[in-house]
Design an enzyme around this catalytic site. Structure first.
Site, short mmCIF file in Angstrom:
data_model
loop_
_atom_site.label_atom_id
_atom_site.label_comp_id
_atom_site.label_asym_id
_atom_site.label_seq_id
_atom_site.Cartn_x
_atom_site.Cartn_y
_atom_site.Cartn_z
N ASN A 148 24.69 -4.37 -6.35
CA ASN A 148 24.77 -2.92 -6.13
C ASN A 148 25.38 -2.72 -4.74
O ASN A 148 24.70 -2.91 -3.74
CB ASN A 148 23.35 -2.32 -6.21
CG ASN A 148 23.32 -0.86 -5.79
OD1 ASN A 148 24.36 -0.21 -5.68
ND2 ASN A 148 22.13 -0.33 -5.56
N LYS B 189 26.26 -0.09 -3.31
CA LYS B 189 25.89 1.19 -2.68
C LYS B 189 27.17 1.86 -2.15
O LYS B 189 28.24 1.65 -2.72
CB LYS B 189 24.82 0.99 -1.62
CG LYS B 189 23.64 0.18 -2.18
CD LYS B 189 22.40 0.23 -1.37
CE LYS B 189 21.31 -0.60 -2.04
NZ LYS B 189 20.04 -0.54 -1.37
N HIS C 253 17.94 5.10 -9.09
CA HIS C 253 17.69 4.26 -7.91
C HIS C 253 16.89 5.06 -6.88
O HIS C 253 17.02 6.28 -6.77
CB HIS C 253 19.04 3.82 -7.31
CG HIS C 253 18.89 2.75 -6.27
ND1 HIS C 253 18.54 3.03 -4.98
CD2 HIS C 253 19.02 1.41 -6.35
CE1 HIS C 253 18.47 1.89 -4.30
NE2 HIS C 253 18.75 0.89 -5.11
N GLU D 39 17.25 5.43 -3.86
CA GLU D 39 18.08 6.20 -2.91
C GLU D 39 18.58 7.49 -3.56
O GLU D 39 18.74 8.51 -2.88
CB GLU D 39 19.23 5.33 -2.40
CG GLU D 39 18.70 4.26 -1.44
CD GLU D 39 19.51 2.98 -1.38
OE1 GLU D 39 20.60 2.92 -1.96
OE2 GLU D 39 19.02 2.01 -0.75
N GLU E 280 11.88 -1.94 -7.99
CA GLU E 280 12.37 -1.97 -6.60
C GLU E 280 11.41 -1.16 -5.71
O GLU E 280 11.60 0.05 -5.57
CB GLU E 280 13.76 -1.33 -6.51
CG GLU E 280 14.83 -2.05 -7.27
CD GLU E 280 16.21 -1.79 -6.67
OE1 GLU E 280 17.05 -2.69 -6.76
OE2 GLU E 280 16.44 -0.71 -6.09
N GLY F 217 16.44 -2.72 1.26
CA GLY F 217 17.25 -2.75 2.47
C GLY F 217 16.48 -2.97 3.75
O GLY F 217 16.99 -2.73 4.85
N SER G 203 15.75 -6.50 -0.99
CA SER G 203 15.93 -7.58 0.00
C SER G 203 16.07 -8.97 -0.61
O SER G 203 15.64 -9.97 -0.01
CB SER G 203 14.81 -7.54 1.05
OG SER G 203 14.83 -6.30 1.74
C1 G2H Z 1 17.57 -2.40 -3.53
C2 G2H Z 1 18.62 -3.40 -3.41
C3 G2H Z 1 19.68 -3.18 -4.46
P1 G2H Z 1 18.82 -4.46 -1.02
O1 G2H Z 1 18.14 -1.11 -3.40
O2 G2H Z 1 19.46 -2.16 -5.39
O3 G2H Z 1 19.16 -3.32 -2.13
O4 G2H Z 1 19.04 -5.77 -1.71
O5 G2H Z 1 19.82 -4.22 0.08
O6 G2H Z 1 17.41 -4.26 -0.60
#
Ligand code: G2H
Length: 236
Positions: A9, A11, A92, A94, A160, A166, A198
């Site tokens: 992803n 983003k 998501h 976000e 998540e 993140g 993460s």
């Molecule tokens: C969680 C994830 C991917 P990250 O949002 O969807 O992001 O790996 O940067 O925590």
């Protein structure tokens, strides 16, 4: 063949140059169809062409809940299908936090994806306060309630926890196993449940070894070809 899904992803990151530097490396690595990258809309067609000789799938990170009409700025599921998209992330954390999206909006987006033949990945997760107060299962159950009646197998769920998104703080193996089991019990045991939050090259093997983990949704680490490939190699 590898069963676990690895979905990147990006983003709101990237550029034509970045897409042109990362995706050919994935294409050269002979990855299977269990790997996907979800890019910002403007890069989806470029990604399709860079990955045309590979099995890596291309997805988007959001979609309109409406099918067609006067919805300025919106992108429909059929448009995404038209340009070769195969999957879409919906709900998501976000989107929920910065764009006030509800589970009901996300469920309508999920249905729009199914109508267009796209594979939706529906995200759920509790925040730090909800976990600290022991309400995490209640929160996830409420987020899952909107999926009632939808055909199992045509979508995946991503767990998540927003305190792990993140932040560099990953959920423990015990927390992941408990929540994945809870999601499968609430929906159906064969629902595919991914973990996100993460995930990196250095922890992917441990996360992907947890019982009930059917794959990972990867944010920051998907922006580096070498790190994303390390995660793909850990999938079973
Ligand atoms: C969680 C994830 C991917 P990250 O949002 O969807 O992001 O790996 O940067 O925590």
């Amino acid at each position: 063949m590898t069963r676990q899904l690895v979905i990147g992803n990006w983003k709101m990151h990237g550029s034509i140059g970045k897409v042109r530097s990362v995706l050919p490396e994935l294409a050269r690595s002979k990855l299977g169809p269990n790997v996907a990258v979800c890019l910002p809309y403007p890069y989806v067609m470029l990604a399709k062409s860079l990955l045309k000789d590979s099995q890596v799938q291309v997805g988007a990170q959001d979609v309109s809940e409406y099918h067609v009409g006067a919805y300025t700025g919106a992108v429909s599921a059929s448009m995404l299908a038209d340009i070769g998209c195969e999957l879409v992330i919906v709900g998501h954390s976000e989107r929920r936090r910065y764009f006030s999206e509800s589970s009901e909006n996300a469920a309508r987006k999920l249905r729009a994806c199914l109508d267009a033949g796209l594979f939706p990945v529906y995200c759920v997760g509790e925040d730090a306060e909800e976990r600290a107060s022991g309400r995490h299962k209640e929160i996830i159950a409420a987020e899952l309630a909107v999926l009632r009646g939808l055909p199992i197998g045509l979508y995946a769920v991503a767990y998540e926890p927003s305190w792990a998104v993140g932040t560099g703080v990953i959920a423990t193996s015990e927390q992941i196993a408990e929540m994945h089991a809870f999601i499968k019990e609430t929906l159906e045991p064969r629902t595919r449940v991914l973990y996100g939050g993460s995930v990196k090259g250095s922890n992917a093997e441990e996360v992907l070894a947890v019982d009930g983990v059917d794959g990972v949704l990867v944010g920051g680490a998907a922006l580096s070809a070498s790190e994303f490939l390390e995660i793909c190699m850990a999938a079973r």
